[in-house]
Design an enzyme around this catalytic site. Structure first.
Site, PDB file in Angstrom:
ATOM      1  N   HIS A 217       0.651  -0.792  -0.005  1.00 10.50           N
ATOM      2  CA  HIS A 217      -0.079   0.209  -0.083  1.00 10.50           C
ATOM      3  C   HIS A 217       1.101   1.277   0.116  1.00 10.50           C
ATOM      4  O   HIS A 217       0.371   2.168  -0.061  1.00 10.50           O
ATOM      5  CB  HIS A 217      -0.745   0.465   1.488  1.00 10.50           C
ATOM      6  CG  HIS A 217      -1.579  -0.984   1.233  1.00 10.50           C
ATOM      7  ND1 HIS A 217      -1.287  -1.951   2.043  1.00 10.50           N
ATOM      8  CD2 HIS A 217      -2.759  -1.440   0.414  1.00 10.50           C
ATOM      9  CE1 HIS A 217      -2.549  -2.767   1.379  1.00 10.50           C
ATOM     10  NE2 HIS A 217      -3.414  -2.817   1.296  1.00 10.50           N
ATOM     11  N   HIS A 404     -13.649  11.630  12.914  1.00  8.27           N
ATOM     12  CA  HIS A 404     -14.451  10.997  13.673  1.00  8.27           C
ATOM     13  C   HIS A 404     -16.036  11.264  13.794  1.00  8.27           C
ATOM     14  O   HIS A 404     -16.939  11.006  13.501  1.00  8.27           O
ATOM     15  CB  HIS A 404     -13.756  10.656  14.839  1.00  8.27           C
ATOM     16  CG  HIS A 404     -14.787   9.736  15.734  1.00  8.27           C
ATOM     17  ND1 HIS A 404     -14.902   8.432  15.391  1.00  8.27           N
ATOM     18  CD2 HIS A 404     -14.906  10.045  16.542  1.00  8.27           C
ATOM     19  CE1 HIS A 404     -15.974   7.471  16.514  1.00  8.27           C
ATOM     20  NE2 HIS A 404     -15.853   8.741  17.359  1.00  8.27           N
ATOM     21  N   GLY A 405     -15.563  12.953  13.891  1.00  7.61           N
ATOM     22  CA  GLY A 405     -16.902  13.606  13.732  1.00  7.61           C
ATOM     23  C   GLY A 405     -17.924  13.080  12.496  1.00  7.61           C
ATOM     24  O   GLY A 405     -18.972  13.109  12.725  1.00  7.61           O
ATOM     25  N   GLY A 407     -18.033  10.983  10.226  1.00  6.19           N
ATOM     26  CA  GLY A 407     -17.484   9.492  10.577  1.00  6.19           C
ATOM     27  C   GLY A 407     -19.218   9.034  11.221  1.00  6.19           C
ATOM     28  O   GLY A 407     -20.331   8.435  10.735  1.00  6.19           O
ATOM     29  N   SER A 446     -13.915   3.418  13.660  1.00  6.99           N
ATOM     30  CA  SER A 446     -15.538   3.333  14.227  1.00  6.99           C
ATOM     31  C   SER A 446     -16.933   2.454  13.970  1.00  6.99           C
ATOM     32  O   SER A 446     -17.620   2.385  14.387  1.00  6.99           O
ATOM     33  CB  SER A 446     -15.462   4.813  15.042  1.00  6.99           C
ATOM     34  OG  SER A 446     -15.442   5.741  13.725  1.00  6.99           O
ATOM     35  N   ARG A 543      -5.421   4.225  14.195  1.00  7.65           N
ATOM     36  CA  ARG A 543      -4.325   5.464  13.924  1.00  7.65           C
ATOM     37  C   ARG A 543      -4.035   6.547  13.936  1.00  7.65           C
ATOM     38  O   ARG A 543      -3.047   7.280  13.971  1.00  7.65           O
ATOM     39  CB  ARG A 543      -5.026   6.418  12.297  1.00  7.65           C
ATOM     40  CG  ARG A 543      -6.039   5.413  11.826  1.00  7.65           C
ATOM     41  CD  ARG A 543      -6.405   5.488  10.093  1.00  7.65           C
ATOM     42  NE  ARG A 543      -7.532   5.059   9.693  1.00  7.65           N
ATOM     43  CZ  ARG A 543      -7.157   4.985   8.161  1.00  7.65           C
ATOM     44  NH1 ARG A 543      -7.146   5.974   8.020  1.00  7.65           N
ATOM     45  NH2 ARG A 543      -7.349   4.041   7.589  1.00  7.65           N
ATOM     46  N   ASP A 556     -10.194  10.348  24.389  1.00  6.79           N
ATOM     47  CA  ASP A 556     -10.169   9.649  23.367  1.00  6.79           C
ATOM     48  C   ASP A 556     -11.242   9.877  22.585  1.00  6.79           C
ATOM     49  O   ASP A 556     -12.269  10.012  22.541  1.00  6.79           O
ATOM     50  CB  ASP A 556      -9.782   8.248  23.372  1.00  6.79           C
ATOM     51  CG  ASP A 556     -10.990   6.813  21.802  1.00  6.79           C
ATOM     52  OD1 ASP A 556      -9.850   7.560  21.680  1.00  6.79           O
ATOM     53  OD2 ASP A 556     -11.432   6.576  22.101  1.00  6.79           O
ATOM     54  N   ALA A 557     -11.108   9.787  21.057  1.00  8.58           N
ATOM     55  CA  ALA A 557     -12.870  10.166  20.563  1.00  8.58           C
ATOM     56  C   ALA A 557     -13.397   9.232  20.647  1.00  8.58           C
ATOM     57  O   ALA A 557     -14.994   9.994  20.518  1.00  8.58           O
ATOM     58  CB  ALA A 557     -12.068  11.377  19.200  1.00  8.58           C
ATOM     59  N   GLY A 558     -13.145   8.658  20.135  1.00  9.34           N
ATOM     60  CA  GLY A 558     -14.034   7.521  20.591  1.00  9.34           C
ATOM     61  C   GLY A 558     -14.677   7.184  21.319  1.00  9.34           C
ATOM     62  O   GLY A 558     -16.125   6.634  21.552  1.00  9.34           O
TER      63      GLY A 558
HETATM   64  P1  ADP Z   1     -10.427   6.287  12.162  1.00 14.90           P
HETATM   65  O1  ADP Z   1      -9.509   5.877  13.425  1.00 14.90           O
HETATM   66  O2  ADP Z   1     -10.495   5.107  11.110  1.00 14.90           O
HETATM   67  O3  ADP Z   1     -10.441   7.533  11.651  1.00 14.90           O
HETATM   68  P2  ADP Z   1     -12.707   7.092  13.533  1.00 14.90           P
HETATM   69  O4  ADP Z   1     -11.439   8.333  13.536  1.00 14.90           O
HETATM   70  O5  ADP Z   1     -14.130   7.035  12.723  1.00 14.90           O
HETATM   71  O6  ADP Z   1     -12.082   5.771  12.682  1.00 14.90           O
HETATM   72  O7  ADP Z   1     -12.513   6.628  14.909  1.00 14.90           O
HETATM   73  C1  ADP Z   1     -11.516   6.586  16.003  1.00 14.90           C
HETATM   74  C2  ADP Z   1     -11.933   6.133  17.348  1.00 14.90           C
HETATM   75  O8  ADP Z   1     -12.064   4.309  16.996  1.00 14.90           O
HETATM   76  C3  ADP Z   1     -11.410   6.218  17.982  1.00 14.90           C
HETATM   77  O9  ADP Z   1     -11.163   6.858  18.974  1.00 14.90           O
HETATM   78  C4  ADP Z   1     -11.332   5.024  18.978  1.00 14.90           C
HETATM   79  O10 ADP Z   1     -11.812   5.578  20.500  1.00 14.90           O
HETATM   80  C5  ADP Z   1     -12.040   4.315  18.090  1.00 14.90           C
HETATM   81  N1  ADP Z   1     -11.182   2.390  17.759  1.00 14.90           N
HETATM   82  C6  ADP Z   1      -9.912   2.754  17.031  1.00 14.90           C
HETATM   83  N2  ADP Z   1      -9.291   1.581  17.268  1.00 14.90           N
HETATM   84  C7  ADP Z   1     -10.293   0.734  18.038  1.00 14.90           C
HETATM   85  C8  ADP Z   1      -9.978  -0.738  18.098  1.00 14.90           C
HETATM   86  N3  ADP Z   1      -9.331  -1.350  17.894  1.00 14.90           N
HETATM   87  N4  ADP Z   1     -10.945  -1.498  19.015  1.00 14.90           N
HETATM   88  C9  ADP Z   1     -12.030  -0.211  19.388  1.00 14.90           C
HETATM   89  N5  ADP Z   1     -12.084   1.557  19.090  1.00 14.90           N
HETATM   90  C10 ADP Z   1     -10.952   1.513  18.646  1.00 14.90           C
HETATM   91 MG    MG Z   2     -10.447   9.162  12.449  1.00 12.81          MG
END
Ligand code: ADP
Ligand code: MG
Length: 578
Positions: A217, A404-405, A407, A446, A543, A556-558
């Site tokens: 990649h 994340h927002g 998404g 997410s 990421r 953490d965002a998630g």
């Molecule tokens: P991406 O990381 O693909 O850009 P998002 O930004 O939408 O996706 O989501 C990021 C959030 O996903 C992180 O803040 C974390 O809370 C959650 N996350 C990332 N990897 C994992 C994982 N393996 N298990 C659970 N939650 C995760």
């Molecule tokens: Mg993200």
């Protein structure tokens, strides 16, 4: 660079349309990828491969007799969605079950993993064999963390041949696992690759050097060394591969010399000659070697060598005939042309369309009432996520990619649309449809996790007595799903850090006899506190990991978005029972 394109956004779809126009007698398009033009005989196992695009002939080019039954085709270097994987697999399935096989990358694991769960939920047995052949990507003691590169082809070939002769799913899975265990690859890059429409390459290799340990990649190698002759390159690759063999390797080995995109076949043959001479000198018998482009990385200049250590049963499968657009072997015969149109074939989706209508006939009015309540809650959650979109993006941008927002907003919008469409089929269908909608549209890690988690609530929530204990069961199911798919532990700085205390507090509240409104409120407070406490953590996954230090001092965002959602649910329940 990519010279022939109309728009970069449409490149993958335009290429697929042309591909199926050329090979319409062998493959046909489905929503999400391609399947064989001739359906499998009933009861045959469907080997479904896939990943991002930009790797041709992986993955669409190896769909055909003796190889894959279908290929899921994501965007360039991007994991396809769970919905795509599900639809291709459902279209390919002939009643014998599905074996997913693909390279080991987080996004693919999440989305294919969610697709596997959905297939099982509709009664299609589905298994997964990840390819982990790249010896440069992790040490031997973490072999399962290695990524998949040209060894993809070996595992697909073995699984496809086993399926073709009628082996049952257990056996196809066992043989694919055995093939992966016995496959090792190492490559070297001479120059980077460029996205269609992009101005410059994803990486460059300094003049006069080559980069050993390439990815597919646009990852450069793991160490730059002075550029060598074919002889010297063969020496490096073969020596390292012979230093990393499976136990009980035997002395029969299949070899794949693979070009990554812009290395000429003549050059590959020169390298093959040097590789074969070294293997011969080491006392090994080379069996039916392959030399050409099998797994590419756009226009990357590079080459890899794969050694597949044979056993008697694996050798038989390696030698078996095949007939696909890009790969033909032995006496594999061209199947009779079926004259398929170039329309994209729509796959019935059990959570939408006719299947929903069918199910709606024997759905109780109580379940439809519960569906309405769930859609009300989802509407409230939607308002919260819209309101916090910018803030969630900002938190994610500190160490992640800032999406994340967006998404979460896209995910909840799609979930509400899909859930609303499934309303008449009752709560369980609404939750499954909402989960599918979320995962399909949101993308990212997410998106996959939220989609699967929502769908996992279906069995425990669609019932009359929605007690605290039952909520706890549902929340535990969601947690199990997230952990099973994402493999995060408490402390890794993910949404799991907020979900675990939530579930535990709900379980305690059930034992203590709290009302539902009380229980949801205290559990949501715990989740919010835990989300704030993630500020003190360094991310161990996702990421944000490469920029872990920058994330210190920020939540953490998630975890934050999850706590916001759980607080919204608590407020809604409180409003219902003042
Ligand atoms: P991406 O990381 O693909 O850009 P998002 O930004 O939408 O996706 O989501 C990021 C959030 O996903 C992180 O803040 C974390 O809370 C959650 N996350 C990332 N990897 C994992 C994982 N393996 N298990 C659970 N939650 C995760
Ligand atoms: Mg993200």
């Amino acid at each position: 660079m990519t010279r022939l394109l109309d728009t970069a956004d449409d490149f993958v779809q335009d290429a697929l349309a042309g591909f199926t126009a050329v090979h319409g007698d062998l493959v046909r398009r489905v929503d999400g990828g391609v399947v064989r033009a001739d359906p499998l005989p009933p009861g045959r196992v469907a080997v479904v491969v896939g990943g991002g695009s930009g790797h041709y002939p992986a993955f669409a080019g190896v769909v055909g007799a003796g190889l894959a039954a279908g290929a899921v085709c994501g965007n360039i270097f991007t994991s396809p969605s769970a919905g795509q994987a599900y639809r291709v697999a459902a279209a390919a399935d002939a009643g014998g079950g599905v074996l997913f096989s693909y390279g080991n990358y987080a996004g693919d694991v999440l989305h294919f993993g969610a697709a596997q769960e959905r297939l099982r939920a509709v009664g299609i047995d589905a298994r997964t064999v990840l390819v982990t052949d790249d010896i440069a990507s992790a040490p031997r003691d973490r072999i399962e963390d290695r990524r998949g590169i040209a060894g993809d082809f070996v595992v697909f070939k073995v699984a496809g041949a086993a399926a073709e002769r009628g082996d049952p799913l257990d056996e196809v899975e066992r043989l694919a696992i055995a093939a992966n265990h016995r496959t090792r690859t190492l490559g070297v890059a001479f120059g980077g690759c460029t996205f269609p429409g992009a101005d410059g390459p994803l990486f460059t290799v300094p003049d006069g050097t080559m980069s050993v340990g390439l990815g597919i990649h646009g990852e450069p190698g793991i160490r730059d060394v002075p550029m060598g002759s074919a002889d010297e390159i063969a020496e490096i690759l073969v020596a390292e591969l012979l230093g990393d063999t499976p136990e009980d390797r035997g002395d029969r080995v299949a070899v794949v010399v693979n070009g990554l995109g812009t290395v000429k076949y003549e050059e590959l043959f020169v390298l093959y000659g040097q590789v074969a001479a070294r293997l011969g000198a080491a006392g090994l018998n080379v069996v039916e070697p392959e030399c050409g482009e099998l797994v590419t990385s756009l226009d990357m200049a590079g080459v890899s060598v794969t050694l597949f250590w044979l056993t008697e049963e694996l050798e038989e499968l390696w030698r078996a005939p095949a007939y696909t657009p890009a790969y033909r072997k032995g006496r594999g015969e061209r199947p009779a042309a079926t004259g398929v149109s170039d329309d994209v074939y729509a796959v019935a989706d059990p959570v939408r369309g006719p299947a929903v209508a069918r199910r709606a006939e024997n759905v109780s009015t109580a379940s439809v009432k519960r569906a309405d309540r769930a859609l009300e809650l989802l509407t409230a959650v939607r308002a919260t996520l819209h309101e916090h979109e910018e803030e969630l993006g900002r938190i994610d941008a500190i160490a992640g990619d800032g999406d994340h927002g967006v998404g979460m907003r896209r995910g909840v919008d799609a979930a509400l649309d899909a859930g609303t469409a499934a309303r008449a089929a009752g709560l369980a269908s609404v939750l499954r449809a909402a989960g599918e909608g979320w995962s399909e549209v949101a993308g990212g890690t997410s998106g996959a996790l939220w989609g699967a988690a929502l769908a996992s609530l279906a069995p425990s929530l669609d019932r009359d007595d929605l007690t605290v204990a039952q909520w706890a069961v549902a929340a535990r199911a969601a947690l199990d799903t997230v952990v099973r798919l994402g493999r995060a532990k408490v402390g890794d700085k993910t949404m799991v850090d907020a979900l675990v205390p939530y579930v535990e507090r709900l379980e305690a509240a059930a034992r203590a006899g709290l009302t539902l409104a009380e229980a949801l409120a205290v559990a949501a407070e715990d989740a919010m506190a835990a989300a704030r406490a993630t500020s003190a953590l360094r991310p161990a996954l996702g990421r944000a990991r490469p920029l872990a230090e920058r994330s210190l001092g920020h939540p953490d965002a998630g975890a934050t978005s999850l706590a916001l959602v759980l607080s919204t649910l608590a407020r809604a329940e409180e409003g219902r029972n003042p």
